[in-house]
Design a protein around this motif. Structure first.
Motif, PDB file in Angstrom:
ATOM      1  N   ARG A   1      11.059 -24.972 -30.736  1.00  0.00           N
ATOM      2  CA  ARG A   1      12.071 -25.814 -30.689  1.00  0.00           C
ATOM      3  C   ARG A   1      13.676 -25.477 -30.081  1.00  0.00           C
ATOM      4  O   ARG A   1      14.034 -26.206 -29.350  1.00  0.00           O
ATOM      5  CB  ARG A   1      12.408 -26.261 -32.168  1.00  0.00           C
ATOM      6  N   GLU A   2      13.487 -24.019 -30.205  1.00  0.00           N
ATOM      7  CA  GLU A   2      14.702 -23.682 -29.487  1.00  0.00           C
ATOM      8  C   GLU A   2      14.523 -23.476 -27.905  1.00  0.00           C
ATOM      9  O   GLU A   2      15.501 -23.684 -27.229  1.00  0.00           O
ATOM     10  CB  GLU A   2      14.971 -22.241 -29.902  1.00  0.00           C
ATOM     11  N   ARG A   3      13.207 -23.282 -27.658  1.00  0.00           N
ATOM     12  CA  ARG A   3      13.068 -23.282 -26.024  1.00  0.00           C
ATOM     13  C   ARG A   3      13.303 -24.632 -25.731  1.00  0.00           C
ATOM     14  O   ARG A   3      13.632 -24.797 -24.256  1.00  0.00           O
ATOM     15  CB  ARG A   3      11.403 -23.130 -25.874  1.00  0.00           C
ATOM     16  N   ASN A   4      12.897 -25.435 -26.279  1.00  0.00           N
ATOM     17  CA  ASN A   4      13.187 -27.125 -25.729  1.00  0.00           C
ATOM     18  C   ASN A   4      14.796 -27.297 -25.515  1.00  0.00           C
ATOM     19  O   ASN A   4      15.177 -27.954 -24.765  1.00  0.00           O
ATOM     20  CB  ASN A   4      12.723 -28.228 -26.756  1.00  0.00           C
ATOM     21  N   ASN A   5      15.582 -26.712 -26.388  1.00  0.00           N
ATOM     22  CA  ASN A   5      16.923 -26.659 -26.487  1.00  0.00           C
ATOM     23  C   ASN A   5      17.568 -26.180 -25.344  1.00  0.00           C
ATOM     24  O   ASN A   5      18.338 -26.330 -24.490  1.00  0.00           O
ATOM     25  CB  ASN A   5      17.533 -26.112 -27.750  1.00  0.00           C
TER      26      ASN A   5
ATOM     27  N   ALA B   1       5.470 -20.339 -38.725  1.00  0.00           N
ATOM     28  CA  ALA B   1       6.762 -20.819 -38.671  1.00  0.00           C
ATOM     29  C   ALA B   1       7.604 -20.519 -37.701  1.00  0.00           C
ATOM     30  O   ALA B   1       8.730 -21.260 -37.078  1.00  0.00           O
ATOM     31  CB  ALA B   1       7.168 -20.917 -40.272  1.00  0.00           C
ATOM     32  N   THR B   2       7.671 -18.980 -37.540  1.00  0.00           N
ATOM     33  CA  THR B   2       8.871 -18.520 -36.450  1.00  0.00           C
ATOM     34  C   THR B   2       8.193 -18.986 -35.069  1.00  0.00           C
ATOM     35  O   THR B   2       9.362 -19.335 -34.398  1.00  0.00           O
ATOM     36  CB  THR B   2       8.773 -17.093 -36.616  1.00  0.00           C
TER      37      THR B   2
ATOM     38  N   ILE C   1      12.979 -13.968 -32.549  1.00  0.00           N
ATOM     39  CA  ILE C   1      12.056 -12.834 -32.015  1.00  0.00           C
ATOM     40  C   ILE C   1      11.900 -11.609 -32.778  1.00  0.00           C
ATOM     41  O   ILE C   1      10.995 -11.071 -33.131  1.00  0.00           O
ATOM     42  CB  ILE C   1      12.369 -12.596 -30.476  1.00  0.00           C
ATOM     43  N   SER C   2      13.093 -11.293 -33.201  1.00  0.00           N
ATOM     44  CA  SER C   2      13.245 -10.084 -34.206  1.00  0.00           C
ATOM     45  C   SER C   2      12.482 -10.458 -35.341  1.00  0.00           C
ATOM     46  O   SER C   2      11.642  -9.303 -36.026  1.00  0.00           O
ATOM     47  CB  SER C   2      14.678  -9.919 -34.482  1.00  0.00           C
ATOM     48  N   LEU C   3      12.589 -11.420 -36.297  1.00  0.00           N
ATOM     49  CA  LEU C   3      12.014 -11.824 -37.308  1.00  0.00           C
ATOM     50  C   LEU C   3      10.534 -11.953 -37.070  1.00  0.00           C
ATOM     51  O   LEU C   3       9.584 -11.356 -37.862  1.00  0.00           O
ATOM     52  CB  LEU C   3      12.473 -13.167 -37.741  1.00  0.00           C
TER      53      LEU C   3
ATOM     54  N   LEU D   1      22.381 -20.480 -28.714  1.00  0.00           N
ATOM     55  CA  LEU D   1      20.946 -20.558 -28.591  1.00  0.00           C
ATOM     56  C   LEU D   1      20.371 -19.152 -28.318  1.00  0.00           C
ATOM     57  O   LEU D   1      19.294 -18.931 -28.927  1.00  0.00           O
ATOM     58  CB  LEU D   1      20.743 -21.607 -27.633  1.00  0.00           C
ATOM     59  N   ILE D   2      21.004 -18.431 -27.482  1.00  0.00           N
ATOM     60  CA  ILE D   2      20.209 -17.235 -26.996  1.00  0.00           C
ATOM     61  C   ILE D   2      20.381 -16.202 -28.362  1.00  0.00           C
ATOM     62  O   ILE D   2      19.391 -15.240 -28.458  1.00  0.00           O
ATOM     63  CB  ILE D   2      20.996 -16.554 -26.036  1.00  0.00           C
ATOM     64  N   ARG D   3      21.424 -16.171 -29.184  1.00  0.00           N
ATOM     65  CA  ARG D   3      21.260 -15.358 -30.198  1.00  0.00           C
ATOM     66  C   ARG D   3      20.589 -16.135 -31.330  1.00  0.00           C
ATOM     67  O   ARG D   3      19.910 -15.058 -32.036  1.00  0.00           O
ATOM     68  CB  ARG D   3      22.751 -15.547 -30.877  1.00  0.00           C
ATOM     69  N   LYS D   4      20.079 -17.415 -31.482  1.00  0.00           N
ATOM     70  CA  LYS D   4      19.080 -17.669 -32.518  1.00  0.00           C
ATOM     71  C   LYS D   4      17.754 -17.227 -31.951  1.00  0.00           C
ATOM     72  O   LYS D   4      17.037 -16.870 -32.729  1.00  0.00           O
ATOM     73  CB  LYS D   4      19.135 -19.168 -32.349  1.00  0.00           C
ATOM     74  N   LEU D   5      17.588 -17.207 -30.799  1.00  0.00           N
ATOM     75  CA  LEU D   5      16.165 -17.075 -30.099  1.00  0.00           C
ATOM     76  C   LEU D   5      15.957 -15.268 -30.316  1.00  0.00           C
ATOM     77  O   LEU D   5      14.842 -14.817 -30.519  1.00  0.00           O
ATOM     78  CB  LEU D   5      16.181 -17.256 -28.479  1.00  0.00           C
ATOM     79  N   ASP D   6      16.986 -14.679 -30.360  1.00  0.00           N
ATOM     80  CA  ASP D   6      16.889 -13.177 -30.307  1.00  0.00           C
ATOM     81  C   ASP D   6      16.346 -12.712 -31.970  1.00  0.00           C
ATOM     82  O   ASP D   6      15.728 -11.963 -32.047  1.00  0.00           O
ATOM     83  CB  ASP D   6      18.247 -12.374 -30.115  1.00  0.00           C
TER      84      ASP D   6
END
Length: 84
Positions: free
Chosen positions: A39-43, A32-33, A74-76, A66-71
């Motif tokens: 999805r975020e990569r597409n954004n 799921a992560t 990735i941490s999760l 978006l970068i904060r969401k990706l971080d």
């Protein structure tokens, strides 16, 4: 096979099957992560296209969010990986 010292593939295969514990490679939570990261990569690609088209300043805040969401994703993912 050769690095492990086997000369016969059948012996190697038999040992792999009979003497190896099977573990889950990617959990459903990790999958799921990973899907969220896709999805975020597409954004992020859409933001990059906008920047390349000269509209970079109008999307700078969106890119930072978006970068904060990706971080966070990735941490999760790393947390779930360390639990296995």
């Amino acid at each position: 096979m050769r690095k492990a010292g086997y000369t016969s593939f059948s012996t190697f295969g038999r040992d792999c099957i009979l003497n190896t514990a099977i573990i889950e490679r990617v959990s459903s939570e990790q999958m799921a992560t990973l899907n969220e990261l896709i999805r975020e990569r597409n954004n992020l690609n859409q933001i990059a296209r906008a920047c390349n088209a000269g509209r970079c300043w109008s999307v700078a805040n969106e890119a930072s969010a978006l970068i904060r969401k990706l971080d966070a994703a990735i941490s999760l993912f790393n947390e779930k990986s360390s639990e296995i």
